[in-house]
Design a protein around this motif. Structure first.
Motif, short mmCIF file in Angstrom:
data_model
loop_
_atom_site.label_atom_id
_atom_site.label_comp_id
_atom_site.label_asym_id
_atom_site.label_seq_id
_atom_site.Cartn_x
_atom_site.Cartn_y
_atom_site.Cartn_z
N GLU B 15 0.84 -1.20 0.00
CA GLU B 15 0.00 0.00 0.00
C GLU B 15 0.88 1.25 0.00
O GLU B 15 1.88 1.34 0.72
CB GLU B 15 -0.90 -0.01 1.24
N GLN B 81 -3.73 1.44 -3.40
CA GLN B 81 -4.59 1.28 -2.23
C GLN B 81 -5.15 -0.15 -2.21
O GLN B 81 -5.31 -0.76 -3.27
CB GLN B 81 -5.74 2.29 -2.28
N PRO B 82 -5.48 -0.66 -1.04
CA PRO B 82 -6.02 -2.04 -0.98
C PRO B 82 -7.25 -2.24 -1.86
O PRO B 82 -7.44 -3.32 -2.43
CB PRO B 82 -6.36 -2.19 0.51
N SER B 85 -7.04 -3.76 -5.43
CA SER B 85 -6.83 -5.19 -5.66
C SER B 85 -7.95 -5.74 -6.54
O SER B 85 -9.12 -5.70 -6.19
CB SER B 85 -6.80 -5.95 -4.32
N THR B 110 -2.61 -7.41 -6.28
CA THR B 110 -2.91 -7.46 -4.85
C THR B 110 -2.14 -6.34 -4.17
O THR B 110 -0.91 -6.29 -4.28
CB THR B 110 -2.51 -8.81 -4.23
N ILE B 112 -1.09 -4.88 -0.72
CA ILE B 112 -0.97 -5.37 0.65
C ILE B 112 -0.99 -4.20 1.63
O ILE B 112 -0.19 -3.27 1.49
CB ILE B 112 0.34 -6.16 0.81
N PRO B 113 -1.93 -4.22 2.59
CA PRO B 113 -2.02 -3.09 3.53
C PRO B 113 -0.76 -2.99 4.40
O PRO B 113 -0.10 -3.98 4.69
CB PRO B 113 -3.24 -3.45 4.39
#
Lengths: 116, 113
Positions: B15, B81-82, B85, B110, B112-113
């Motif tokens: 992220e 940003q998540p 995804s 994907t 990832i936070p």
């Protein structure tokens, strides 16, 4: 204002059977295109209908046929189903006079067809 | 004959960092290029586009670059940003054959936070 609606959302058919998928375009749209998306692949163009006639066709056999009705809705028919016909079938609608851009073509959620 | 290729089936990014998705095509007649985003159980939704007369188009966090000599298209997302995804498809139109899209095979992003 309903967007592009497709039915059914999921169905299972047996090899050799026939299937009909339906699409209602977005209100005001007059052109419907059908795409096949196999697992792990991008959508592949099947054909496009305008004024109730097939306007353009991709590289699909004659087992794939379609129809457009006076209200602009459309059907995709697949005869003699094969296991390889299992895929997500997407409908896209547009207004021919509006030209082509990302903002003028809308996709439905698709119909998942599984052939067993 | 795959005219549009996305050679990376998947991509993972932290992220806040930049996501770069790539697409290569073979036909120099292609003249309009788009990126679509697809969530599971939804149809593709339009993200951003570029015509062949430009080499860059920007819309908020999304920028598309076109290199016609290399027949290469890329999408930059920054910051990632998540919610970004999803599976991203490049789609290309060839003006002289009507509005038939040629889609790539997709890249699953994907964040990832």
């Amino acid at each position: 204002d309903a967007g592009v609606t497709q039915s059914p959302t999921h169905l299972i058919k047996t090899r050799g059977q026939q299937v009909t998928l339906r699409c209602s375009p977005k209100s005001g749209h007059d052109t419907v295109s059908w795409y096949q998306q196999a697992l792990g692949q991008g959508p592949q163009f099947i054909f496009q209908y305008y004024e109730e006639e097939e306007r353009q066709r991709g590289n699909f056999p004659d087992r794939f046929s379609g129809h457009q009705f006076p209200n602009y809705s459309s059907e995709l028919n697949v005869n003699a189903l094969l296991l390889g016909d299992s895929a997500l079938y997407l409908c896209a609608s547009s207004l021919l006079a509006a030209g082509v851009s990302g903002n003028t073509i809308y996709f439905g959620e698709g119909s998942w067809l599984t052939v067993v | 004959d795959q005219q549009v290729k996305q050679n990376s089936p998947s991509l993972s990014v932290q992220e806040g960092r930049i996501s770069i998705l790539n697409c290569d095509y073979t036909n120099s007649m292609f003249d309009y290029f788009l990126w679509y985003k697809k969530y599971p159980a939804e149809g593709p939704t339009f993200l951003i586009s570029i015509s062949s007369i430009k080499d860059k188009n920007e819309d908020g966090r999304f920028t598309v670059f076109l290199n016609k000599s290399a027949k290469h298209l890329s999408l930059h997302i920054v910051p990632s940003q998540p919610g970004d995804s999803a599976v991203y498809f490049c789609a290309i139109l060839r003006g002289d054959t009507g509005n038939q899209f040629y889609f790539g095979t997709g890249t699953s992003l994907t964040v990832i936070p």
